[in-house]
Design an enzyme around this catalytic site. Structure first.
Site, PDB file in Angstrom:
ATOM      1  N   SER A 221      24.851 -25.633  -7.455  1.00 62.27           N
ATOM      2  CA  SER A 221      25.410 -26.643  -6.119  1.00 62.27           C
ATOM      3  C   SER A 221      27.073 -25.397  -6.674  1.00 62.27           C
ATOM      4  O   SER A 221      27.402 -24.995  -8.039  1.00 62.27           O
ATOM      5  CB  SER A 221      25.960 -28.396  -6.576  1.00 62.27           C
ATOM      6  OG  SER A 221      24.823 -28.629  -6.134  1.00 62.27           O
TER       7      SER A 221
ATOM      8  N   ASP B 203      19.580 -31.697 -20.062  1.00 65.54           N
ATOM      9  CA  ASP B 203      18.449 -31.158 -20.185  1.00 65.54           C
ATOM     10  C   ASP B 203      18.135 -32.672 -21.213  1.00 65.54           C
ATOM     11  O   ASP B 203      18.262 -33.558 -22.295  1.00 65.54           O
ATOM     12  CB  ASP B 203      18.376 -30.084 -22.274  1.00 65.54           C
ATOM     13  CG  ASP B 203      17.372 -30.563 -22.614  1.00 65.54           C
ATOM     14  OD1 ASP B 203      16.516 -31.088 -21.764  1.00 65.54           O
ATOM     15  OD2 ASP B 203      16.652 -30.332 -24.085  1.00 65.54           O
TER      16      ASP B 203
ATOM     17  N   ASP C 273      11.876 -34.666 -22.142  1.00 64.50           N
ATOM     18  CA  ASP C 273      11.091 -33.866 -23.510  1.00 64.50           C
ATOM     19  C   ASP C 273      10.172 -34.786 -23.358  1.00 64.50           C
ATOM     20  O   ASP C 273       9.151 -35.824 -23.322  1.00 64.50           O
ATOM     21  CB  ASP C 273      11.934 -34.996 -24.963  1.00 64.50           C
ATOM     22  CG  ASP C 273      12.949 -33.479 -25.902  1.00 64.50           C
ATOM     23  OD1 ASP C 273      13.307 -32.428 -24.615  1.00 64.50           O
ATOM     24  OD2 ASP C 273      14.080 -34.599 -25.707  1.00 64.50           O
TER      25      ASP C 273
ATOM     26  N   GLU D  55       9.187 -26.721 -20.553  1.00 63.21           N
ATOM     27  CA  GLU D  55       8.960 -26.749 -21.854  1.00 63.21           C
ATOM     28  C   GLU D  55       7.525 -26.623 -22.037  1.00 63.21           C
ATOM     29  O   GLU D  55       6.525 -26.148 -23.226  1.00 63.21           O
ATOM     30  CB  GLU D  55       9.750 -28.069 -21.909  1.00 63.21           C
ATOM     31  CG  GLU D  55      10.985 -28.120 -22.102  1.00 63.21           C
ATOM     32  CD  GLU D  55      11.496 -29.591 -22.745  1.00 63.21           C
ATOM     33  OE1 GLU D  55      11.058 -30.756 -22.881  1.00 63.21           O
ATOM     34  OE2 GLU D  55      12.289 -30.472 -22.891  1.00 63.21           O
TER      35      GLU D  55
END
Length: 795
Positions: A251, A324, A327, A189
């Site tokens: 994985s 996700d 932030d 990000e």
């Protein structure tokens, strides 16, 4: 002259004495800490004798009469084998590396302290059940008894310090360590924020995955009831630009039901992909209390419960969901940086003074600052102008230690789901199989509910972009006994687009999952031998997709040299299997990487170009975007007067590929074997010091290896350190629910973390050759396989 001779003779004798003393000291450091696995010992606070059987791999099978005795023995045995690693991991979670490694680690320590891992662990410990607390206390007692009475491994003597006593909270810290290691967004990000200054919006958008190019879902048939959909704040379609995953978190797992199994009973496979280093992250161990507990599998050194494995009734294994879960926010601070603006009011920053002690003897005083979301992290991201705070899933309410404790004791699907509902900070797709014939797959994840597209750094002066909570467990996707007869996941897209919550947009490109499912569908029934072949599979769906595109461009090229034509022929006749001996693999891997670089390097600064090579997933999504037929501003080289096509980029990259391989290996294409450049060295943290590596034989390798990051059997590398493997399968397990004793396993390291031990990296070559060792489970088989036996007795 006689005087000189006497002086020289005296010096010679002195040198001999010094060398002999050094040799004796070296041997002492190497061998003092080696345990005798056949020696019976007294262990404080035991109430009954405990038997520890070890097989030919040194793996402990512990038989105790009650839980406290079991976990005391686990703490003692784990300290025998992995003492320094346990202390190192503890220091990582506490931000105390500078004390043993020096002041170069100050920034790392501050970062880890800013995550407040131990602060959360203490809260979890306070609310844990008495059974879990008692188990952690007993584990600590076993560890502490060991360090009081036994020589230390050589790393402690080299670094000149002694380990502190273990506490229950330290075991919980290791869950936080795993949560951070598997977290998403920390690098990507900020990178996307920075390169906005260098490229146009259309180019930025092409680094963002279009999930139409990734149609393979983990849970293709999962839907929520319509009333649930109406309640959600977000739709997945509103989050097309979300980024936030670090490249090396892969994985594989899959399971087949009895109707698709040659044995008539479910079979389960798992290989979690993590960093490859010595000692390895996993400790193989079997724990037994007759009539009460019988569980085997993988534990993290320093944490006593089995993370992935099986008991009498069920087996389970994990893959990263790729949520996700992190932030960034830009904060507005007052003049003296003690307050931040939030919803029109100035709020006090939480200011925490930190004292970091260093190996050099200094005390460094630093300050950490926090908003309600989390720490200010400017110093860790080299961002000087804008105050940045971060919200991270690892600080949210969860209880993974409860999950693994209950998984070790689960008897059925209902028990399993009850256990995994608190597995939140370490988001995983957990595969399941049981002796009753059921198979399943459960997404156990902390999926934040928030507004915005996620790709930007959010404004922090408003509550608008704060997380609104976590998706309830009851609304997470799962499968139980699907008609197709198998379940599978490989970090690919989680759910169809109509799922009402945003999970992520930066899943693994579905090369591995497509190949796994292709192999599962090739046969009506599969067995353990088929699972072994799947773990060892090097055929690439990515190569299958891109090689024809490359060949089409090369066919139109009229100026290829003889060496280039030979390399082209290798590609044209290739079966897309990345073996050690394959020359076509070398051509493809270098060519693909060159195409990626030639697409972007003319657009970016030197710093950004290096950074994007560390974000390989962005380059993969750019390639998929271009392959789908979109026009791209990335293609034309702005440093030339011509207007390049994608085919021009391919031809240029191919010529550079041949030039590179010629320089590295020679101009005979027949000698361009992939294993000559694609190599793997198993490294110890202190192995970077050549003298220590040589004295203690800390590292092993290099080994030439097959595969790549896009094959089911992964040997992965960074584009900033080409073809040098740093990630891969951290273990391989195949569990046979119809006969647990028929199960197989391997790890890339070994039981012991002591470099002079016979069990230090003793499984490595078998791992590289795709071999397994037995995984005995019944007491009969454990005793039959036992090479060593130790009795731990009460005082």
């Amino acid at each position: 002259m006689r005087t000189l001779k006497r002086i020289l003779l005296g010096l010679l004798i002195l040198i001999v004495i010094v060398v002999a003393a050094g040799y004796i000291l070296l041997k002492s450091m190497q061998n003092d800490a080696l345990p005798d696995y056949n020696r019976d010992l007294i262990l404080s606070r035991l109430t009954d004798s405990v038997s520890v059987f070890r097989d030919e791999n040194g793996i402990p099978h512990i038989f105790a009469q009650n839980e406290k005795d079991l976990y005391r023995a686990v703490g003692f045995v784990m300290a025998q084998d992995r003492l320094w690693q346990m202390d190192l991991l503890r220091r990582v979670t506490q931000g105390r590396l500078s004390e043993i490694l020096g002041k170069d680690q100050i920034n790392t320590d501050l970062l880890m302290r800013s995550l407040r891992i131990q602060e959360k662990s203490e809260k979890i410990l306070q609310t844990s059940s008495p059974e879990i607390v008692a188990a952690l206390e007993a584990f600590s007692e076993g560890f502490n008894y060991f360090i009081e009475r036994n020589p230390l491994p050589p790393e402690f003597r080299v670094l000149g310090y002694h380990p502190e006593y273990w506490k229950p909270v330290h075991s919980i810290n290791l869950i936080g360590y795993m949560a951070w290691d598997l977290s998403s967004g920390w690098n990507s990000e900020i990178f996307l924020h920075n390169i906005k200054k260098e490229i146009n919006p259309e180019q930025l958008a092409e680094l963002i995955p279009d999930l139409k190019n990734q149609p393979t879902e983990v849970f293709p048939d999962f839907t929520l009831p319509e009333e649930k959909i109406a309640e959600t704040l977000l739709s997945a379609s509103e989050n097309l630009e979300k980024m936030g995953i670090e490249i090396f978190h892969g994985s594989n797992n899959w399971a087949v039901s009895g109707k698709k199994s040659k044995t008539g009973k479910p079979i389960l496979a798992n290989d979690m992909h993590l960093g490859l280093f010595a000692p390895g992250i996993w400790y193989q161990i079997h724990q037994n209390i007759p009539g009460k507990l019988n569980v085997t599998g993988l534990a993290i050194p320093g944490q006593p419960f089995i993370i992935a494995g099986h008991n009498d009734s069920i087996a389970w294994g994990m893959t990263n969901v790729m949520v996700d879960d992190l932030d960034f926010y830009t904060e507005k601070l007052n003049e003296d940086s003690t307050k931040y603006l939030f919803d029109g009011e100035w709020k006090d920053l939480i200011i925490q003074d930190e004292v970091i002690k260093t190996k050099e003897g200094d005390e460094i005083h630093e300050t950490l600052k926090f908003t309600h979301r989390g720490p200010l992290v400017n110093r860790f991201k080299h961002e000087k102008e804008t105050p940045l705070s971060v919200r991270w899933l690892g600080n949210e309410k969860s209880n993974e230690i409860r999950t693994v404790f209950l998984l070790n004791r689960a008897n059925n699907w209902s028990d399993f789901r009850d256990a995994v509902k608190t597995f939140i900070s370490v988001s995983q797709n957990i595969v399941y199989a049981d002796v009753a014939g059921n198979i399943g797959l459960q997404c156990s994840a902390g999926i934040p509910v928030r507004e915005g597209n996620g790709i930007q750094i959010y404004p922090g002066d408003s509550s608008k972009y704060d997380w609104k909570g976590i998706v309830p467990f009851e609304e997470l996707p799962y499968e139980l006994n699907p008609e197709r007869g198998y379940v599978s996941s490989a970090n690919n897209k989680t759910v169809p687009d109509d799922y009402p919550y945003y999970v992520s947009h930066w899943f693994a490109v579905p090369n591995r999952i497509n190949r796994i499912r292709e192999m599962l569908q090739e046969k009506e029934k599969v067995g353990i031998e088929d699972f072994e072949k799947m773990h060892a599979d090097y055929k690439s769906k990515k190569a299958e997709k891109f090689t024809p595109v490359f060949l089409e461009a090369l066919t139109a090229a009229s100026d290829l040299s003889e060496t280039e034509k030979e390399a082209q022929k290798k590609l044209a006749s290739w079966n897309f299997v990345l073996t050690r001996e394959s020359q076509a693999t070398s051509v493809f891997e270098v060519l693909y990487q060159k195409v990626c670089e030639n697409l972007v390097k003319d657009e970016l600064s030197e710093e950004s170009f290096k950074a994007i090579k560390g974000q390989r997933s962005m380059l993969e999504n750019l390639m998929l975007s271009i392959l789908s037929g979109k026009k791209s501003d990335w293609i034309d080289d702005k440093n030339t007067t011509e207007t390049e096509t994608f085919n021009d980029i391919i031809v240029r990259s191919f010529k550079e590929t041949v030039e590179d391989l010629t320089a590295q290996i020679g101009n005979n294409v027949e000698e361009w074997n992939w294993s000559k450049i694609h190599t793997f060295t198993m490294s110890h943290p202190l192995g970077v010091v050549g003298a220590l590596d040589k004295a203690f034989k800390l590292n092993r390798g290099p080994y030439g290896v097959p595969g790549s990051f896009h094959t089911v059997s992964p040997f992965s590398y960074s584009y900033n350190n080409l073809y040098k493997v740093n990630h891969g399968a951290s273990h391989r397990h195949i569990f046979e629910t119809g006969n647990w004793d028929a199960s197989k396993t391997i790890i890339p390291t070994g039981t012991s973390g002591i470099p002079s031990s016979d069990f230090y990296l003793d499984q490595l070559e078998r791992y590289l050759n795709n071999e397994y060792h037995a995984d005995p489970f019944s007491k009969t088989e454990v005793e039959k396989a036992a090479t060593y036996k130790m009795s731990l007795k009460p005082e």
